[in-house]
Enzyme design. Structure first.
Site, PDB file in Angstrom:
ATOM      1  N   THR A 196      35.746  40.357  41.547  1.00 59.70           N
ATOM      2  CA  THR A 196      35.478  39.256  40.395  1.00 59.70           C
ATOM      3  C   THR A 196      33.851  39.291  40.526  1.00 59.70           C
ATOM      4  O   THR A 196      33.555  39.141  39.508  1.00 59.70           O
ATOM      5  CB  THR A 196      35.950  37.907  40.780  1.00 59.70           C
ATOM      6  OG1 THR A 196      37.542  37.819  41.029  1.00 59.70           O
ATOM      7  CG2 THR A 196      35.625  36.831  39.829  1.00 59.70           C
ATOM      8  N   HIS A 204      32.670  42.117  38.542  1.00 63.27           N
ATOM      9  CA  HIS A 204      32.826  41.671  37.020  1.00 63.27           C
ATOM     10  C   HIS A 204      31.909  40.823  36.654  1.00 63.27           C
ATOM     11  O   HIS A 204      31.149  41.387  35.334  1.00 63.27           O
ATOM     12  CB  HIS A 204      34.122  41.203  36.920  1.00 63.27           C
ATOM     13  CG  HIS A 204      35.321  41.842  36.765  1.00 63.27           C
ATOM     14  ND1 HIS A 204      35.634  43.119  36.222  1.00 63.27           N
ATOM     15  CD2 HIS A 204      36.313  41.951  37.858  1.00 63.27           C
ATOM     16  CE1 HIS A 204      36.842  43.570  36.451  1.00 63.27           C
ATOM     17  NE2 HIS A 204      37.396  43.129  37.434  1.00 63.27           N
ATOM     18  N   HIS A 250      32.535  33.390  45.848  1.00 63.28           N
ATOM     19  CA  HIS A 250      33.551  32.455  46.365  1.00 63.28           C
ATOM     20  C   HIS A 250      34.434  32.660  47.457  1.00 63.28           C
ATOM     21  O   HIS A 250      35.325  32.203  47.738  1.00 63.28           O
ATOM     22  CB  HIS A 250      34.657  32.395  45.085  1.00 63.28           C
ATOM     23  CG  HIS A 250      35.479  33.877  44.718  1.00 63.28           C
ATOM     24  ND1 HIS A 250      34.931  34.676  44.031  1.00 63.28           N
ATOM     25  CD2 HIS A 250      36.450  34.037  45.233  1.00 63.28           C
ATOM     26  CE1 HIS A 250      35.576  35.765  43.812  1.00 63.28           C
ATOM     27  NE2 HIS A 250      36.591  35.429  44.834  1.00 63.28           N
ATOM     28  N   GLU A 251      33.839  33.703  48.052  1.00 68.78           N
ATOM     29  CA  GLU A 251      34.383  34.097  49.403  1.00 68.78           C
ATOM     30  C   GLU A 251      33.393  33.979  50.580  1.00 68.78           C
ATOM     31  O   GLU A 251      32.654  34.606  50.592  1.00 68.78           O
ATOM     32  CB  GLU A 251      35.000  35.566  49.735  1.00 68.78           C
ATOM     33  CG  GLU A 251      35.858  36.094  48.497  1.00 68.78           C
ATOM     34  CD  GLU A 251      36.396  37.261  48.692  1.00 68.78           C
ATOM     35  OE1 GLU A 251      37.258  37.705  47.743  1.00 68.78           O
ATOM     36  OE2 GLU A 251      35.833  38.038  49.396  1.00 68.78           O
ATOM     37  N   ILE A 257      42.501  43.637  49.405  1.00 72.10           N
ATOM     38  CA  ILE A 257      43.716  42.811  49.550  1.00 72.10           C
ATOM     39  C   ILE A 257      44.939  43.515  49.881  1.00 72.10           C
ATOM     40  O   ILE A 257      45.970  43.018  50.586  1.00 72.10           O
ATOM     41  CB  ILE A 257      43.837  41.575  48.267  1.00 72.10           C
ATOM     42  CG1 ILE A 257      42.682  40.857  48.154  1.00 72.10           C
ATOM     43  CG2 ILE A 257      45.075  41.111  48.593  1.00 72.10           C
ATOM     44  CD1 ILE A 257      42.488  40.233  46.932  1.00 72.10           C
ATOM     45  N   ASP A 270      47.273  54.952  47.054  1.00 75.91           N
ATOM     46  CA  ASP A 270      45.890  54.662  46.738  1.00 75.91           C
ATOM     47  C   ASP A 270      45.086  56.189  46.181  1.00 75.91           C
ATOM     48  O   ASP A 270      45.358  56.909  47.253  1.00 75.91           O
ATOM     49  CB  ASP A 270      45.115  53.637  47.407  1.00 75.91           C
ATOM     50  CG  ASP A 270      43.772  53.262  46.678  1.00 75.91           C
ATOM     51  OD1 ASP A 270      44.020  52.009  46.367  1.00 75.91           O
ATOM     52  OD2 ASP A 270      42.875  54.156  46.308  1.00 75.91           O
ATOM     53  N   ARG A 274      39.379  54.537  51.239  1.00 76.44           N
ATOM     54  CA  ARG A 274      40.147  53.170  51.507  1.00 76.44           C
ATOM     55  C   ARG A 274      41.530  53.355  52.124  1.00 76.44           C
ATOM     56  O   ARG A 274      42.091  52.810  52.952  1.00 76.44           O
ATOM     57  CB  ARG A 274      40.117  52.188  50.256  1.00 76.44           C
ATOM     58  CG  ARG A 274      38.739  51.730  50.001  1.00 76.44           C
ATOM     59  CD  ARG A 274      38.948  50.792  48.805  1.00 76.44           C
ATOM     60  NE  ARG A 274      37.808  50.069  48.461  1.00 76.44           N
ATOM     61  CZ  ARG A 274      37.376  49.335  47.741  1.00 76.44           C
ATOM     62  NH1 ARG A 274      38.356  48.991  46.582  1.00 76.44           N
ATOM     63  NH2 ARG A 274      36.224  48.362  47.605  1.00 76.44           N
ATOM     64  N   LEU A 318      50.047  41.109  42.143  1.00 78.47           N
ATOM     65  CA  LEU A 318      48.715  40.504  42.218  1.00 78.47           C
ATOM     66  C   LEU A 318      47.833  41.245  41.183  1.00 78.47           C
ATOM     67  O   LEU A 318      46.914  40.692  40.543  1.00 78.47           O
ATOM     68  CB  LEU A 318      48.444  40.281  43.640  1.00 78.47           C
ATOM     69  CG  LEU A 318      47.024  39.428  43.781  1.00 78.47           C
ATOM     70  CD1 LEU A 318      47.444  38.016  43.744  1.00 78.47           C
ATOM     71  CD2 LEU A 318      46.252  40.150  44.888  1.00 78.47           C
ATOM     72  N   ILE A 355      51.801  36.857  41.268  1.00 75.56           N
ATOM     73  CA  ILE A 355      51.111  36.019  42.402  1.00 75.56           C
ATOM     74  C   ILE A 355      49.777  35.753  41.758  1.00 75.56           C
ATOM     75  O   ILE A 355      49.063  36.559  41.599  1.00 75.56           O
ATOM     76  CB  ILE A 355      51.032  36.918  43.577  1.00 75.56           C
ATOM     77  CG1 ILE A 355      52.419  37.442  44.101  1.00 75.56           C
ATOM     78  CG2 ILE A 355      50.494  35.956  44.811  1.00 75.56           C
ATOM     79  CD1 ILE A 355      53.512  36.418  44.203  1.00 75.56           C
ATOM     80  N   GLY A 409      46.353  33.557  43.247  1.00 76.34           N
ATOM     81  CA  GLY A 409      45.707  32.766  44.299  1.00 76.34           C
ATOM     82  C   GLY A 409      46.531  32.485  45.405  1.00 76.34           C
ATOM     83  O   GLY A 409      47.192  33.214  45.780  1.00 76.34           O
TER      84      GLY A 409
END
Length: 343
Positions: A40, A43, A63-64, A176, A196, A201, A261, A286, A288
């Site tokens: 986020t 973005h 926010h983390e 995640i 993926d 990753r 999610l 899903i 949050g």
């Protein structure tokens, strides 16, 4: 204090000096010890269509994060000064129909730290006391900073009928998705497949998966059927990629569960009858973390040592090197990048 802010409706962020905020009634002042960059935040940095429609500068982002309670406002009994805390980023109203039925995670009036009000890319931040989760003081701040996104993974894995004893496909090995692989392995699922197209990753999932799949090199459906004999019982979708969503749904056995999610950047088309209805697929959206059930489930895994999040902490940088930090995450050659607001 120093803070990383979106000052204007344009690409990038700016390191600024701001007064240390003061907590009001029901609020606490947190001294931020570690902050993690989320997709986020990318973005917001890029100022893409989503950010242009949601973000109202000036805004301190992030926010983390985790830290230490420095001061409390009037009426606050818990947490206490000196407590080590992680923060739930969703501030809920407690009054809408969703909240009144216990679905706080989809509150109709949600405000998100670092999105709708000042967040944690700063030396200090004021947050509602009820949004603080108190951690043991021996939990590293870097790990505590990613308990919030870890909750997204936990929520996804434990939705529906769970995963214990079930075959699972995870599409998307971003942070995640990788956290979900850890939870799935710790919860007794198998076989576990992770897909993926990013080899960097995907390699992080190796300790937790029975089979890794690069969909650019192999036919995902063919691999799933070869490994399971028919298909998987559970799809955990984190990519938001249209092709991956279709492949994931078709990898399910009839009667399977899809827990989604990942958010596509644009609306997608799918065959409702062929992919869901006639195959008896149950789909869960899903969003949050369930408050506060997910936090209880997730911290039980971390505190007990059943899940170790530290391998995902690939980079640690001072806040002053934020441009480098965002570049690392954008390159796809990082998992979780931690910023130190004091440096």
């Amino acid at each position: 204090m120093r803070a990383l802010a979106k000052l204007a409706p344009e690409e990038g962020l700016t390191l600024v000096d701001r007064p240390v905020p003061e907590p009001g009634p029901g609020e606490i002042l947190v001294r931020v010890e570690a902050a993690s960059i989320c997709g986020t935040d990318l973005h917001i940095w890029k100022w893409d269509a989503w950010a242009r429609g949601r973000i109202r500068p000036p805004l301190v982002t992030g926010h983390e994060f985790s830290g230490v309670v420095e001061a409390v406002g009037p009426g606050v009994r818990r947490p206490q000064v000196g407590d080590h805390v992680s923060l739930e980023s969703h501030i809920v109203c407690h009054a809408c129909p969703a909240c009144r039925t216990g679905n706080y995670h989809v509150c109709l009036n949600t405000q998100i730290l670092g999105v709708d009000r000042d967040g944690g890319f700063a030396e200090y931040v004021v947050v509602p006391a009820e949004n603080a989760w108190v951690n043991p003081k021996d939990l590293p701040f870097e790990v505590a900073a990613i308990l919030e996104p870890f909750g997204n993974a936990v929520h996804t894995v434990y939705a529906g009928s769970g995963v214990s004893g079930k075959s699972v496909l995870i599409t998307g090995a971003g942070p995640i998705g990788l956290m979900a692989a850890m939870v799935v392995r710790a919860s007794g699922a198998g076989p576990i497949l992770v897909s993926d197209p990013n080899p960097y990753r995907l390699a992080f999932a190796r300790p937790y998966a029975d089979r890794l799949v690069n969909p650019l090199e192999e036919d995902l459906l063919e691999v799933v059927r070869r490994v399971t004999g028919s298909g998987v019982e559970v799809l955990l979708e984190f990519s938001g990629n249209e092709a991956a969503i279709h492949q994931g749904l078709m990898a399910l056995i009839p009667g399977g569960e899809a827990r989604i999610l990942g958010i596509p950047s644009d609306p997608i088309r799918f065959d409702l009858a062929g992919e869901l209805v006639m195959r008896g697929i149950t789909a869960f959206g899903i969003a949050g973390r369930r408050l506060w059930q997910t936090w209880m489930q997730g911290t039980a895994l971390v505190y007990s040592g059943r899940v170790d999040l530290s391998p995902l902490l690939t980079h640690r940088l001072p806040l002053s090197r934020y441009r480098e930090a965002f570049g690392l995450l954008a390159s796809g050659q990082a998992v979780k990048v931690i910023l130190d607001p004091k440096a």
